[in-house]
Design a protein around this motif. Structure first.
Motif, PDB file in Angstrom:
ATOM      1  N   LEU A  82       7.753  -4.790  -2.621  1.00  0.00           N
ATOM      2  CA  LEU A  82       6.607  -5.672  -2.804  1.00  0.00           C
ATOM      3  C   LEU A  82       6.311  -6.381  -1.484  1.00  0.00           C
ATOM      4  O   LEU A  82       7.145  -7.143  -0.989  1.00  0.00           O
ATOM      5  CB  LEU A  82       6.885  -6.710  -3.893  1.00  0.00           C
ATOM      6  N   GLN A  85       1.224 -10.122   0.851  1.00  0.00           N
ATOM      7  CA  GLN A  85       0.147  -9.863   1.796  1.00  0.00           C
ATOM      8  C   GLN A  85      -0.262 -11.101   2.570  1.00  0.00           C
ATOM      9  O   GLN A  85      -0.285 -12.211   2.033  1.00  0.00           O
ATOM     10  CB  GLN A  85      -1.061  -9.310   1.032  1.00  0.00           C
ATOM     11  N   SER A  95      -3.996   0.375   3.305  1.00  0.00           N
ATOM     12  CA  SER A  95      -2.887  -0.193   2.539  1.00  0.00           C
ATOM     13  C   SER A  95      -1.764  -0.637   3.471  1.00  0.00           C
ATOM     14  O   SER A  95      -1.102   0.201   4.086  1.00  0.00           O
ATOM     15  CB  SER A  95      -2.343   0.832   1.536  1.00  0.00           C
ATOM     16  N   ALA A  97       0.865  -2.314   2.342  1.00  0.00           N
ATOM     17  CA  ALA A  97       2.120  -2.144   1.592  1.00  0.00           C
ATOM     18  C   ALA A  97       2.694  -0.742   1.793  1.00  0.00           C
ATOM     19  O   ALA A  97       3.894  -0.575   2.041  1.00  0.00           O
ATOM     20  CB  ALA A  97       1.889  -2.420   0.116  1.00  0.00           C
ATOM     21  N   THR A  98       1.845   0.274   1.690  1.00  0.00           N
ATOM     22  CA  THR A  98       2.373   1.629   1.861  1.00  0.00           C
ATOM     23  C   THR A  98       2.643   1.952   3.330  1.00  0.00           C
ATOM     24  O   THR A  98       3.469   2.814   3.635  1.00  0.00           O
ATOM     25  CB  THR A  98       1.415   2.677   1.271  1.00  0.00           C
ATOM     26  N   GLN A 101       6.051   0.787   3.587  1.00  0.00           N
ATOM     27  CA  GLN A 101       6.904   1.766   2.901  1.00  0.00           C
ATOM     28  C   GLN A 101       7.224   2.945   3.813  1.00  0.00           C
ATOM     29  O   GLN A 101       8.381   3.384   3.906  1.00  0.00           O
ATOM     30  CB  GLN A 101       6.201   2.271   1.635  1.00  0.00           C
ATOM     31  N   PHE A 110       8.595   2.200  -5.959  1.00  0.00           N
ATOM     32  CA  PHE A 110       7.303   1.723  -6.437  1.00  0.00           C
ATOM     33  C   PHE A 110       6.836   0.664  -5.450  1.00  0.00           C
ATOM     34  O   PHE A 110       7.557  -0.296  -5.159  1.00  0.00           O
ATOM     35  CB  PHE A 110       7.433   1.111  -7.835  1.00  0.00           C
ATOM     36  N   THR A 111       5.634   0.815  -4.908  1.00  0.00           N
ATOM     37  CA  THR A 111       5.189  -0.033  -3.800  1.00  0.00           C
ATOM     38  C   THR A 111       3.824  -0.636  -4.097  1.00  0.00           C
ATOM     39  O   THR A 111       2.906   0.068  -4.530  1.00  0.00           O
ATOM     40  CB  THR A 111       5.110   0.791  -2.494  1.00  0.00           C
ATOM     41  N   THR A 112       3.705  -1.927  -3.843  1.00  0.00           N
ATOM     42  CA  THR A 112       2.405  -2.573  -3.988  1.00  0.00           C
ATOM     43  C   THR A 112       2.408  -3.878  -3.210  1.00  0.00           C
ATOM     44  O   THR A 112       3.450  -4.350  -2.760  1.00  0.00           O
ATOM     45  CB  THR A 112       2.069  -2.851  -5.469  1.00  0.00           C
ATOM     46  N   GLY A 113       1.220  -4.437  -3.037  1.00  0.00           N
ATOM     47  CA  GLY A 113       1.074  -5.727  -2.391  1.00  0.00           C
ATOM     48  C   GLY A 113       0.881  -6.820  -3.423  1.00  0.00           C
ATOM     49  O   GLY A 113       0.363  -6.579  -4.518  1.00  0.00           O
TER      50      GLY A 113
END
Length: 336
Positions: A82, A85, A95, A97-98, A101, A110-113
């Motif tokens: 996570l 941001q 992105s 976040a990725t 990653q 599992f990746t997200t902001g």
């Protein structure tokens, strides 16, 4: 809270650029009106770190690498990543976040902001991390990463603080070991203040970006009164639903804005803010979501196993959070 899957903070890593400057030596302070310059020099901030040529993701990557090293975990073993941001991404549509990653090599995560709550975004990330760890038996760890990078030419954010650059990464697990157990947390927000602080960037050159407060009296008085009310209610509810009185809390922490802010909160809430907050304020300035992670890590060495800690976090957007943590015994070699 779910008793059978306690969420623990396994490791915390902090990373700062090498370039350190004194606040008095910042050239942009000479461009300020005299009253603002004097205010900037009275905040209790002595030095800040400056990440010249580094993006927020670069800072985040360095902290994340260190957190995994401290935990003895390979990036491919991270179940969720996570990224807290920043307020000004390097690109629109892309992105971040990725990107992190990929740099980290967390190919299975599992990746997200998580963002849009200012400093409190890291608290929202902890809430999501806790939900993932408690709700999915296949999720054994979550890496929360936050970075602070000053978005404009001036580090002075009138009328509250002065900004530094840095990053933090926090590994949360259900292993039952680590620095702290994240016992409980509450987050509240109020959209009346959604754009109280903002940067107008459309049709404006980046060199001309300015952090603006739409109404300084609203921030200094109306929001301060609202925040005192919110924290009083949140802290009372948080402790009551965990069967604790305020005198059971050994350490109170919060984000680092100014010496005046610490004085205000101590008087308003009848608590003592731990000295590590002032120390980190003096050394690094305000670091957004990174503040609470830095303060939590630096306070850990003075706490005994079983001690409770409350960490308060707020944002002028406005949002507020308080988290209740319990110090765990250090395992041999932890944090080395």
């Amino acid at each position: 809270m779910t008793a059978d899957r306690p969420v623990t903070i396994d490791s915390v890593a902090l990373w700062f650029p090498d370039d350190e400057v004194t606040v008095a030596g910042l050239p942009e302070l000479d461009e300020l009106p005299i009253a603002q310059r004097e205010h900037a020099l009275s905040l209790g901030i002595d030095t800040v770190r400056i990440g010249i040529g580094l993006s927020e993701v670069d800072l985040a990557h360095a902290a994340a690498d260190e957190a995994l090293r401290k935990a003895g975990l390979d990036a491919t073993e991270v179940d969720a990543l996570l990224l807290v941001q920043g307020r000004v991404p390097q690109y629109l549509l892309a992105s971040e976040a990725t990107r992190l990653q990929h740099l980290l090599g967390a190919t299975q995560a599992f990746t997200t902001g998580v963002g849009d709550l200012g400093c409190v975004s890291v608290s929202a990330a902890f809430a999501l991390a806790s939900a993932l760890l408690r709700g999915d038996p296949r999720c054994q760890n979550v890496l929360v990463v936050a970075a602070a990078k000053t978005p404009t030419r001036s580090r002075y954010r009138s009328p509250m603080t002065l900004l530094g650059d840095g990053a933090a990464a926090v590994l949360l697990t259900t292993s039952g070991t680590g620095r702290y157990e994240l016992v409980d947390q509450m987050i509240r927000s109020d959209g009346k203040y959604a754009d109280l602080f903002h940067i107008d960037y459309r049709d404006v050159r980046e060199a001309d970006w300015v952090e603006e407060c739409a109404d300084e009296p609203t921030y200094s008085f109306r929001l301060a009164v609202e925040s005192r009310k919110r924290f009083t209610e949140i802290n009372a509810d948080l402790l009551a639903r965990n069967g604790l009185q305020q005198d059971a809390i050994g350490v109170f922490l919060m984000q680092n804005l100014s010496l005046g802010a610490f004085t205000f909160w101590q008087e308003a809430l009848d608590v003592t803010i731990d000295p590590v907050c002032r120390d980190n304020l003096a050394r690094f300035g305000h670091l957004g979501s990174v503040d609470v992670a830095a303060n939590l890590e630096h306070a850990a060495s003075a706490q005994a196993p079983g001690d409770y800690c409350v960490i308060m976090n707020s944002s002028p957007v406005a949002a507020w959070s308080s988290a209740l943590l319990r110090r765990l015994p250090d395992r041999p070699g932890h944090g080395k």
